[in-house]
Design a protein around this motif. Structure first.
Motif, short mmCIF file in Angstrom:
data_model
loop_
_atom_site.label_atom_id
_atom_site.label_comp_id
_atom_site.label_asym_id
_atom_site.label_seq_id
_atom_site.Cartn_x
_atom_site.Cartn_y
_atom_site.Cartn_z
N ALA A 67 0.82 -1.21 0.00
CA ALA A 67 0.00 0.00 0.00
C ALA A 67 0.86 1.26 0.00
O ALA A 67 0.51 2.25 -0.66
CB ALA A 67 -0.94 0.00 1.20
N ASP A 68 1.98 1.25 0.72
CA ASP A 68 2.86 2.43 0.76
C ASP A 68 3.36 2.78 -0.64
O ASP A 68 3.40 3.95 -1.02
CB ASP A 68 4.05 2.20 1.68
N ALA A 69 3.76 1.78 -1.41
CA ALA A 69 4.24 2.01 -2.77
C ALA A 69 3.10 2.49 -3.67
O ALA A 69 3.29 3.39 -4.48
CB ALA A 69 4.88 0.74 -3.34
N GLN A 70 1.92 1.90 -3.51
CA GLN A 70 0.78 2.32 -4.32
C GLN A 70 0.43 3.79 -4.09
O GLN A 70 0.07 4.50 -5.04
CB GLN A 70 -0.44 1.46 -3.99
N ARG A 71 0.59 4.26 -2.86
CA ARG A 71 0.31 5.67 -2.56
C ARG A 71 1.30 6.60 -3.26
O ARG A 71 0.96 7.73 -3.59
CB ARG A 71 0.33 5.92 -1.06
N ILE A 72 2.50 6.14 -3.50
CA ILE A 72 3.52 6.97 -4.15
C ILE A 72 3.30 7.04 -5.66
O ILE A 72 3.26 8.11 -6.24
CB ILE A 72 4.93 6.46 -3.82
N HIS A 73 3.19 5.87 -6.32
CA HIS A 73 3.14 5.87 -7.79
C HIS A 73 1.75 5.61 -8.36
O HIS A 73 1.56 5.68 -9.57
CB HIS A 73 4.15 4.90 -8.39
N HIS A 74 0.79 5.30 -7.52
CA HIS A 74 -0.60 5.10 -7.93
C HIS A 74 -0.77 3.94 -8.91
O HIS A 74 -1.67 3.96 -9.76
CB HIS A 74 -1.20 6.39 -8.50
#
Length: 113
Positions: A67-74
């Motif tokens: 989820a942390d990565a998804q918040r950065i690069h969508h």
């Protein structure tokens, strides 16, 4: 205002940039599942020295995107669900990189990945 050290570093940076540009590099950008050694590339784009897009693709990782990565690069797990995996895409990607000077904003990270 620049001191001599800064001016010297600036001159060196300019000379290095000219040298790289003369080699007609390809530029890469990646998005990943994270920053650790076991993380994976989930998107890659390769652009030539003229700014033409050579290759761009989402890549299906072998593990879920945190989820942390998804918040950065969508980029979500749904986005990469139908993408090809790295081993399938690597031969095509390699043809754009092999024997070429590669430039990237965060080169050490992108090349490690």
């Amino acid at each position: 205002m620049y001191n001599n050290t800064t001016a010297g570093n600036q001159a060196s940076a300019i000379e290095l940039a000219k040298k790289i540009i003369n080699q007609q590099p390809v530029y890469i950008d990646t998005e990943t599942t994270g920053l650790n050694r076991d993380d994976e590339i989930i998107e890659i784009s390769i652009i030539d020295h003229n700014g033409s897009l050579l290759f761009s693709s989402l890549i299906k990782p072998s593990q879920p995107i945190p989820a942390d990565a998804q918040r950065i690069h969508h980029i979500s797990n749904t986005d990469v669900a139908s993408a090809q995996a790295w081993p399938v895409l690597w031969p095509k990607i390699r043809t754009y990189l092999y024997g070429r000077t590669i430039a990237a904003y965060n080169t050490k990270f992108d090349l490690r990945m």
